[in-house]
Motif scaffolding. Structure first.
Motif, PDB file in Angstrom:
ATOM      1  N   ARG A 151       8.186 -10.442   7.078  1.00  0.00           N
ATOM      2  CA  ARG A 151       7.097 -11.402   7.236  1.00  0.00           C
ATOM      3  C   ARG A 151       7.364 -12.577   6.285  1.00  0.00           C
ATOM      4  O   ARG A 151       7.232 -12.427   5.064  1.00  0.00           O
ATOM      5  CB  ARG A 151       5.755 -10.733   6.943  1.00  0.00           C
ATOM      6  N   PRO A 152       7.751 -13.737   6.791  1.00  0.00           N
ATOM      7  CA  PRO A 152       8.219 -14.846   5.951  1.00  0.00           C
ATOM      8  C   PRO A 152       7.249 -15.263   4.848  1.00  0.00           C
ATOM      9  O   PRO A 152       7.670 -15.470   3.701  1.00  0.00           O
ATOM     10  CB  PRO A 152       8.445 -15.985   6.943  1.00  0.00           C
ATOM     11  N   ASN A 153       5.982 -15.411   5.167  1.00  0.00           N
ATOM     12  CA  ASN A 153       5.014 -15.839   4.152  1.00  0.00           C
ATOM     13  C   ASN A 153       4.812 -14.766   3.091  1.00  0.00           C
ATOM     14  O   ASN A 153       4.730 -15.070   1.892  1.00  0.00           O
ATOM     15  CB  ASN A 153       3.671 -16.188   4.812  1.00  0.00           C
ATOM     16  N   VAL A 154       4.734 -13.525   3.529  1.00  0.00           N
ATOM     17  CA  VAL A 154       4.603 -12.416   2.587  1.00  0.00           C
ATOM     18  C   VAL A 154       5.844 -12.315   1.715  1.00  0.00           C
ATOM     19  O   VAL A 154       5.753 -12.123   0.498  1.00  0.00           O
ATOM     20  CB  VAL A 154       4.369 -11.087   3.338  1.00  0.00           C
ATOM     21  N   SER A 155       7.006 -12.453   2.316  1.00  0.00           N
ATOM     22  CA  SER A 155       8.264 -12.351   1.578  1.00  0.00           C
ATOM     23  C   SER A 155       8.361 -13.408   0.477  1.00  0.00           C
ATOM     24  O   SER A 155       8.770 -13.120  -0.654  1.00  0.00           O
ATOM     25  CB  SER A 155       9.447 -12.493   2.539  1.00  0.00           C
ATOM     26  N   ALA A 156       7.965 -14.641   0.808  1.00  0.00           N
ATOM     27  CA  ALA A 156       7.995 -15.723  -0.187  1.00  0.00           C
ATOM     28  C   ALA A 156       7.005 -15.453  -1.314  1.00  0.00           C
ATOM     29  O   ALA A 156       7.295 -15.705  -2.493  1.00  0.00           O
ATOM     30  CB  ALA A 156       7.677 -17.050   0.489  1.00  0.00           C
ATOM     31  N   TRP A 157       5.849 -14.940  -0.964  1.00  0.00           N
ATOM     32  CA  TRP A 157       4.819 -14.589  -1.958  1.00  0.00           C
ATOM     33  C   TRP A 157       5.310 -13.492  -2.893  1.00  0.00           C
ATOM     34  O   TRP A 157       5.164 -13.588  -4.114  1.00  0.00           O
ATOM     35  CB  TRP A 157       3.561 -14.167  -1.208  1.00  0.00           C
ATOM     36  N   VAL A 158       5.921 -12.459  -2.323  1.00  0.00           N
ATOM     37  CA  VAL A 158       6.463 -11.358  -3.134  1.00  0.00           C
ATOM     38  C   VAL A 158       7.513 -11.877  -4.110  1.00  0.00           C
ATOM     39  O   VAL A 158       7.501 -11.536  -5.292  1.00  0.00           O
ATOM     40  CB  VAL A 158       7.059 -10.264  -2.233  1.00  0.00           C
ATOM     41  N   ALA A 159       8.435 -12.702  -3.608  1.00  0.00           N
ATOM     42  CA  ALA A 159       9.493 -13.251  -4.468  1.00  0.00           C
ATOM     43  C   ALA A 159       8.897 -14.064  -5.612  1.00  0.00           C
ATOM     44  O   ALA A 159       9.380 -14.004  -6.748  1.00  0.00           O
ATOM     45  CB  ALA A 159      10.438 -14.107  -3.636  1.00  0.00           C
ATOM     46  N   ASP A 160       7.863 -14.818  -5.305  1.00  0.00           N
ATOM     47  CA  ASP A 160       7.199 -15.662  -6.303  1.00  0.00           C
ATOM     48  C   ASP A 160       6.554 -14.816  -7.395  1.00  0.00           C
ATOM     49  O   ASP A 160       6.851 -14.982  -8.588  1.00  0.00           O
ATOM     50  CB  ASP A 160       6.142 -16.517  -5.596  1.00  0.00           C
ATOM     51  N   ILE A 161       5.683 -13.886  -7.018  1.00  0.00           N
ATOM     52  CA  ILE A 161       4.889 -13.207  -8.044  1.00  0.00           C
ATOM     53  C   ILE A 161       5.680 -12.149  -8.814  1.00  0.00           C
ATOM     54  O   ILE A 161       5.394 -11.890  -9.975  1.00  0.00           O
ATOM     55  CB  ILE A 161       3.580 -12.624  -7.464  1.00  0.00           C
ATOM     56  N   THR A 162       6.685 -11.539  -8.169  1.00  0.00           N
ATOM     57  CA  THR A 162       7.480 -10.539  -8.897  1.00  0.00           C
ATOM     58  C   THR A 162       8.439 -11.178  -9.890  1.00  0.00           C
ATOM     59  O   THR A 162       8.944 -10.495 -10.782  1.00  0.00           O
ATOM     60  CB  THR A 162       8.279  -9.644  -7.929  1.00  0.00           C
ATOM     61  N   ALA A 163       8.684 -12.485  -9.744  1.00  0.00           N
ATOM     62  CA  ALA A 163       9.574 -13.189 -10.674  1.00  0.00           C
ATOM     63  C   ALA A 163       8.840 -13.779 -11.868  1.00  0.00           C
ATOM     64  O   ALA A 163       9.461 -14.356 -12.759  1.00  0.00           O
ATOM     65  CB  ALA A 163      10.317 -14.306  -9.928  1.00  0.00           C
ATOM     66  N   ARG A 164       7.531 -13.617 -11.932  1.00  0.00           N
ATOM     67  CA  ARG A 164       6.771 -14.185 -13.038  1.00  0.00           C
ATOM     68  C   ARG A 164       7.202 -13.541 -14.362  1.00  0.00           C
ATOM     69  O   ARG A 164       7.375 -12.310 -14.438  1.00  0.00           O
ATOM     70  CB  ARG A 164       5.266 -14.001 -12.810  1.00  0.00           C
ATOM     71  N   PRO A 165       7.371 -14.355 -15.404  1.00  0.00           N
ATOM     72  CA  PRO A 165       7.829 -13.823 -16.696  1.00  0.00           C
ATOM     73  C   PRO A 165       6.977 -12.679 -17.225  1.00  0.00           C
ATOM     74  O   PRO A 165       7.504 -11.725 -17.814  1.00  0.00           O
ATOM     75  CB  PRO A 165       7.766 -15.048 -17.609  1.00  0.00           C
ATOM     76  N   ALA A 166       5.670 -12.757 -17.022  1.00  0.00           N
ATOM     77  CA  ALA A 166       4.789 -11.689 -17.514  1.00  0.00           C
ATOM     78  C   ALA A 166       5.134 -10.361 -16.849  1.00  0.00           C
ATOM     79  O   ALA A 166       5.152  -9.312 -17.501  1.00  0.00           O
ATOM     80  CB  ALA A 166       3.323 -12.045 -17.267  1.00  0.00           C
ATOM     81  N   TRP A 167       5.397 -10.404 -15.545  1.00  0.00           N
ATOM     82  CA  TRP A 167       5.717  -9.162 -14.835  1.00  0.00           C
ATOM     83  C   TRP A 167       7.091  -8.633 -15.236  1.00  0.00           C
ATOM     84  O   TRP A 167       7.282  -7.417 -15.376  1.00  0.00           O
ATOM     85  CB  TRP A 167       5.631  -9.342 -13.330  1.00  0.00           C
ATOM     86  N   THR A 168       8.058  -9.511 -15.419  1.00  0.00           N
ATOM     87  CA  THR A 168       9.391  -9.045 -15.815  1.00  0.00           C
ATOM     88  C   THR A 168       9.349  -8.365 -17.187  1.00  0.00           C
ATOM     89  O   THR A 168      10.126  -7.449 -17.453  1.00  0.00           O
ATOM     90  CB  THR A 168      10.420 -10.195 -15.825  1.00  0.00           C
ATOM     91  N   LYS A 169       8.417  -8.785 -18.042  1.00  0.00           N
ATOM     92  CA  LYS A 169       8.246  -8.117 -19.335  1.00  0.00           C
ATOM     93  C   LYS A 169       7.739  -6.691 -19.151  1.00  0.00           C
ATOM     94  O   LYS A 169       8.169  -5.778 -19.857  1.00  0.00           O
ATOM     95  CB  LYS A 169       7.261  -8.911 -20.214  1.00  0.00           C
ATOM     96  N   VAL A 170       6.818  -6.511 -18.221  1.00  0.00           N
ATOM     97  CA  VAL A 170       6.297  -5.168 -17.945  1.00  0.00           C
ATOM     98  C   VAL A 170       7.418  -4.249 -17.446  1.00  0.00           C
ATOM     99  O   VAL A 170       7.591  -3.134 -17.916  1.00  0.00           O
ATOM    100  CB  VAL A 170       5.155  -5.226 -16.906  1.00  0.00           C
ATOM    101  N   VAL A 171       8.179  -4.739 -16.486  1.00  0.00           N
ATOM    102  CA  VAL A 171       9.268  -3.945 -15.915  1.00  0.00           C
ATOM    103  C   VAL A 171      10.297  -3.581 -16.978  1.00  0.00           C
ATOM    104  O   VAL A 171      10.809  -2.450 -17.019  1.00  0.00           O
ATOM    105  CB  VAL A 171       9.936  -4.708 -14.746  1.00  0.00           C
ATOM    106  N   ALA A 172      10.585  -4.530 -17.866  1.00  0.00           N
ATOM    107  CA  ALA A 172      11.575  -4.293 -18.920  1.00  0.00           C
ATOM    108  C   ALA A 172      11.152  -3.206 -19.906  1.00  0.00           C
ATOM    109  O   ALA A 172      12.000  -2.631 -20.596  1.00  0.00           O
ATOM    110  CB  ALA A 172      11.851  -5.598 -19.669  1.00  0.00           C
ATOM    111  N   MET A 173       9.862  -2.913 -19.960  1.00  0.00           N
ATOM    112  CA  MET A 173       9.360  -1.908 -20.903  1.00  0.00           C
ATOM    113  C   MET A 173       9.523  -0.474 -20.399  1.00  0.00           C
ATOM    114  O   MET A 173       9.368   0.473 -21.150  1.00  0.00           O
ATOM    115  CB  MET A 173       7.885  -2.165 -21.233  1.00  0.00           C
ATOM    116  N   ARG A 174       9.847  -0.323 -19.110  1.00  0.00           N
ATOM    117  CA  ARG A 174      10.042   1.021 -18.576  1.00  0.00           C
ATOM    118  C   ARG A 174      11.335   1.613 -19.118  1.00  0.00           C
ATOM    119  O   ARG A 174      12.367   0.961 -19.135  1.00  0.00           O
ATOM    120  CB  ARG A 174      10.119   0.993 -17.041  1.00  0.00           C
ATOM    121  N   THR A 175      11.268   2.850 -19.552  1.00  0.00           N
ATOM    122  CA  THR A 175      12.454   3.552 -20.019  1.00  0.00           C
ATOM    123  C   THR A 175      12.617   4.846 -19.225  1.00  0.00           C
ATOM    124  O   THR A 175      11.647   5.569 -19.006  1.00  0.00           O
ATOM    125  CB  THR A 175      12.354   3.884 -21.517  1.00  0.00           C
ATOM    126  N   TYR A 176      13.822   5.107 -18.792  1.00  0.00           N
ATOM    127  CA  TYR A 176      14.063   6.281 -17.963  1.00  0.00           C
ATOM    128  C   TYR A 176      14.762   7.374 -18.783  1.00  0.00           C
ATOM    129  O   TYR A 176      15.408   7.101 -19.763  1.00  0.00           O
ATOM    130  CB  TYR A 176      14.937   5.904 -16.757  1.00  0.00           C
TER     131      TYR A 176
END
Length: 214
Positions: free
Chosen positions: A189-214
């Motif tokens: 879905r083009p509009n959804v896909s663009a939205w997902v790319a936008d919000i998942t690339a936000r610096p605040a979210w990338t900080k959250v993801v970086a905190m996960r440890t496996y």
């Protein structure tokens, strides 16, 4: 500023929702790890913070809260002058944002959370994914995303032209699902896909993801 403490785990979608909000607002906090594998969230000491024994529990000075979406609302109002504006004081715009926050909580999240459990959590803890359940809930998610596709053709974000809690609340489950077969439902879905790319690339979210440890 009173010290903020978030009691939870970085793998929890609800904890991640709160952390993303704090990073967007540029508010300092301390993450207090809760080991759910040992049942720490069901012990009396934690139940004093969250009576339902779920994560996260949240403290800001003498204020104690649980339920992630209530916490994000508090953070967005209490620290309105800091970081990213995640809410608006315009009554009509607020109403629209509130509609899409409800859509996330009532329509999107129950389906996305079920898929996250089947496709991300079960494999991680050694359980077998139920493909019949996956197919059933992918069909349900597709119905929701069809509505999102139309909405995102009218505005850049769900709540309007600016990123808000209506978008942020989707991030935790979305992030997990984009690493599974279900990503095709977002990408086709083009509009959804663009939205997902936008919000998942936000610096605040990338900080959250970086905190996960496996």
């Amino acid at each position: 500023m009173a010290g903020i403490k978030v009691h939870g785990t970085t793998f929890s979608t609800a904890t991640a929702r709160v952390m993303a909000t704090l990073y967007e607002k540029e508010v300092e906090f301390e993450l207090i790890p809760i080991d759910m594998r040992t049942g720490e969230h069901k012990k009396e000491s934690f139940l004093a913070l969250h009576p339902f024994g779920q994560v996260p529990a949240f403290k800001d000075g003498d204020l104690q809260l649980f339920e992630s979406r209530a916490i994000t609302q508090y953070i967005s109002h209490e620290y309105a002058s800091k970081g990213t504006p995640l809410i608006t004081t315009d009554t009509k715009k607020m109403a629209i944002q509130s509609v899409w926050q409800e859509v996330e909580a009532q329509k999107y999240d129950p389906v996305a959370s079920k898929l996250t459990f089947e496709l991300a959590v079960k494999p991680f803890i050694g359980m077998v994914t139920d493909l019949a359940v996956v197919e059933e809930f992918e069909a349900k998610l597709g119905t929701v995303l069809d509505i999102y596709e139309k909405r995102l053709g009218q505005s850049k974000y769900l709540g309007g032209d600016c990123f808000s809690l209506a978008d942020l609340h989707h991030l935790p489950t979305m992030d997990y699902l984009m690493a599974t077969r279900t990503k095709k439902l977002f990408e086709c879905r083009p509009n959804v896909s663009a939205w997902v790319a936008d919000i998942t690339a936000r610096p605040a979210w990338t900080k959250v993801v970086a905190m996960r440890t496996y």
